[in-house]
Design an enzyme around this catalytic site. Structure first.
Site, PDB file in Angstrom:
ATOM      1  N   GLY A  36       0.794  -1.228   0.000  1.00  0.00           N
ATOM      2  CA  GLY A  36       0.000   0.000   0.000  1.00  0.00           C
ATOM      3  C   GLY A  36       0.821   1.269   0.000  1.00  0.00           C
ATOM      4  O   GLY A  36       0.416   2.280  -0.586  1.00  0.00           O
ATOM      5  N   ARG A  68      -6.134  -0.941  -2.112  1.00  0.00           N
ATOM      6  CA  ARG A  68      -5.163   0.079  -1.693  1.00  0.00           C
ATOM      7  C   ARG A  68      -3.843   0.007  -2.450  1.00  0.00           C
ATOM      8  O   ARG A  68      -3.087   0.983  -2.428  1.00  0.00           O
ATOM      9  CB  ARG A  68      -4.879  -0.044  -0.191  1.00  0.00           C
ATOM     10  CG  ARG A  68      -4.151  -1.325   0.206  1.00  0.00           C
ATOM     11  CD  ARG A  68      -4.091  -1.466   1.714  1.00  0.00           C
ATOM     12  NE  ARG A  68      -3.279  -2.598   2.153  1.00  0.00           N
ATOM     13  CZ  ARG A  68      -3.638  -3.870   2.119  1.00  0.00           C
ATOM     14  NH1 ARG A  68      -4.813  -4.211   1.614  1.00  0.00           N
ATOM     15  NH2 ARG A  68      -2.834  -4.808   2.566  1.00  0.00           N
ATOM     16  N   LYS A  81       4.636  -9.663  -6.700  1.00  0.00           N
ATOM     17  CA  LYS A  81       4.415  -8.215  -6.614  1.00  0.00           C
ATOM     18  C   LYS A  81       5.553  -7.440  -7.265  1.00  0.00           C
ATOM     19  O   LYS A  81       5.319  -6.470  -7.986  1.00  0.00           O
ATOM     20  CB  LYS A  81       4.292  -7.777  -5.145  1.00  0.00           C
ATOM     21  CG  LYS A  81       2.913  -7.925  -4.598  1.00  0.00           C
ATOM     22  CD  LYS A  81       2.785  -7.231  -3.248  1.00  0.00           C
ATOM     23  CE  LYS A  81       1.445  -7.610  -2.640  1.00  0.00           C
ATOM     24  NZ  LYS A  81       1.277  -7.096  -1.281  1.00  0.00           N
ATOM     25  N   LEU A 105      13.549  -8.893   2.256  1.00  0.00           N
ATOM     26  CA  LEU A 105      14.961  -8.631   2.525  1.00  0.00           C
ATOM     27  C   LEU A 105      15.285  -8.864   4.004  1.00  0.00           C
ATOM     28  O   LEU A 105      14.633  -8.302   4.887  1.00  0.00           O
ATOM     29  CB  LEU A 105      15.314  -7.191   2.131  1.00  0.00           C
ATOM     30  CG  LEU A 105      15.106  -6.833   0.656  1.00  0.00           C
ATOM     31  CD1 LEU A 105      15.622  -5.418   0.379  1.00  0.00           C
ATOM     32  CD2 LEU A 105      15.790  -7.822  -0.269  1.00  0.00           C
ATOM     33  N   THR A 129      11.277  -6.311   9.686  1.00  0.00           N
ATOM     34  CA  THR A 129      11.908  -5.716   8.511  1.00  0.00           C
ATOM     35  C   THR A 129      12.261  -4.254   8.774  1.00  0.00           C
ATOM     36  O   THR A 129      13.345  -3.789   8.412  1.00  0.00           O
ATOM     37  CB  THR A 129      10.986  -5.832   7.283  1.00  0.00           C
ATOM     38  OG1 THR A 129      10.692  -7.218   7.071  1.00  0.00           O
ATOM     39  CG2 THR A 129      11.634  -5.261   6.039  1.00  0.00           C
ATOM     40  N   CYS A 177      15.301   4.344  17.985  1.00  0.00           N
ATOM     41  CA  CYS A 177      15.207   5.288  19.101  1.00  0.00           C
ATOM     42  C   CYS A 177      13.756   5.588  19.483  1.00  0.00           C
ATOM     43  O   CYS A 177      13.485   5.991  20.617  1.00  0.00           O
ATOM     44  CB  CYS A 177      15.885   6.611  18.755  1.00  0.00           C
ATOM     45  SG  CYS A 177      17.682   6.561  18.654  1.00  0.00           S
ATOM     46  N   CYS A 190      -1.953  -4.578   8.705  1.00  0.00           N
ATOM     47  CA  CYS A 190      -3.194  -4.233   8.003  1.00  0.00           C
ATOM     48  C   CYS A 190      -4.104  -5.455   7.897  1.00  0.00           C
ATOM     49  O   CYS A 190      -5.331  -5.342   7.936  1.00  0.00           O
ATOM     50  CB  CYS A 190      -2.879  -3.693   6.615  1.00  0.00           C
ATOM     51  SG  CYS A 190      -2.004  -2.128   6.645  1.00  0.00           S
ATOM     52  N   CYS A 247      20.627   3.685  22.625  1.00  0.00           N
ATOM     53  CA  CYS A 247      20.103   2.968  21.463  1.00  0.00           C
ATOM     54  C   CYS A 247      21.117   1.918  20.973  1.00  0.00           C
ATOM     55  O   CYS A 247      22.281   2.241  20.738  1.00  0.00           O
ATOM     56  CB  CYS A 247      19.798   3.949  20.324  1.00  0.00           C
ATOM     57  SG  CYS A 247      19.244   3.127  18.822  1.00  0.00           S
ATOM     58  N   CYS A 250      22.225   3.282  17.106  1.00  0.00           N
ATOM     59  CA  CYS A 250      22.915   4.530  16.743  1.00  0.00           C
ATOM     60  C   CYS A 250      23.734   5.133  17.873  1.00  0.00           C
ATOM     61  O   CYS A 250      24.455   6.109  17.654  1.00  0.00           O
ATOM     62  CB  CYS A 250      21.915   5.552  16.217  1.00  0.00           C
ATOM     63  SG  CYS A 250      20.796   6.222  17.447  1.00  0.00           S
TER      64      CYS A 250
END
Ligand code: ZN
Length: 251
Positions: A36, A68, A81, A105, A129, A177, A190, A247, A250
């Protein structure tokens, strides 16, 4: 057909012009997810003349996507897709190089693709992901446009990791974060919670806008600012994010 005409309306804008158009043509953008959010984002980026689009999605088109996911048609149901998206985008603009990556991925794949691009759009539909994309973009100093939508509401934020997380002297946050000291829990999808089509369209389109701005060098107000869209009241709210000193990504 004159290809000079194709981009003429956006090139009229002083922030785009010939130079901006060339910047778009040389840009390489990875879209993680072609659902979407990814569908409208990819259509606008291909339309704008982004030179290379990598479309990654391991799913097939389902009839329940069609309300959508505006890239797909009834005939695409059951097909990959990313392959269907590639076909549609090449039909829209044959001058854009579209690569189909027919897989979800993981960290290893992200480490392969993210250093290859100038910009990543996280259009994925799951927390695992999203966290992996954030880690990879931070690791490889690649800007990340993040979007999400569920129900009537959506979110968008841009993280520009090119300057190693510094912004005007203050340390920039990353997606991880947002969760502070709490370990993030799985968020409703969804498929579980439902989604109204135009909301995800608004967010995906806004992601394309921010991507174009990053490509041509127009300053973004969404940098490290979580933008929250509430579809029922039609309101946008912004929350300034700050880096979590603990974190795991980072800090
Ligand atoms: Zn962080």
């Amino acid at each position: 057909m004159s290809e000079a005409l194709r981009y003429s309306r956006q090139q009229l804008l002083p922030e785009i012009g010939e130079q901006g158009q060339q910047a778009l043509a040389s840009a390489r953008v990875l879209l993680v997810g072609a659902g979407g959010l990814g569908a409208p984002a990819a259509l606008y980026l291909a339309g704008a003349g982004v030179g290379t689009l990598l479309i990654a999605d391991g799913d097939t088109v389902d009839v329940s996507n069609l309300h959508r996911q505006v890239l797909y048609r009834r005939d695409d149901c059951g097909d990959s897709k990313s392959d269907s998206a590639q076909g549609q985008l090449e039909t829209l603009n044959p001058h854009v190089n579209v690569e189909s990556i027919d897989e979800r991925l993981d960290d290893e794949a992200l480490d392969y693709y993210v250093p290859e691009v100038d910009l990543v759009l996280d259009c994925s539909d799951n927390l695992t992901t999203r966290l992996a994309v954030n880690r990879a973009c931070h690791r490889h100093s690649v800007p990340l446009v993040f979007g999400a939508a569920v129900g009537w509401d959506g979110q968008l934020v841009v993280f520009d990791f090119r300057d190693k997380g510094q912004l005007g002297g203050a340390k920039q946050p990353c997606y991880q974060c947002l969760f502070g000291d709490q370990l993030p829990t799985a968020q409703a999808s969804c498929a579980e919670a439902g989604i109204i089509g135009p909301v995800v369209g608004i967010l995906g389109t806004a992601m394309a806008l921010e991507a174009i701005k990053l490509c041509v060098g127009v300053e973004s107000k969404t940098l490290s600012q979580l933008q929250i869209f509430e579809g029922k009241s039609f309101a946008w709210r912004a929350i300034s994010l700050s880096a979590n000193p603990d974190c795991p990504v980072c800090a």
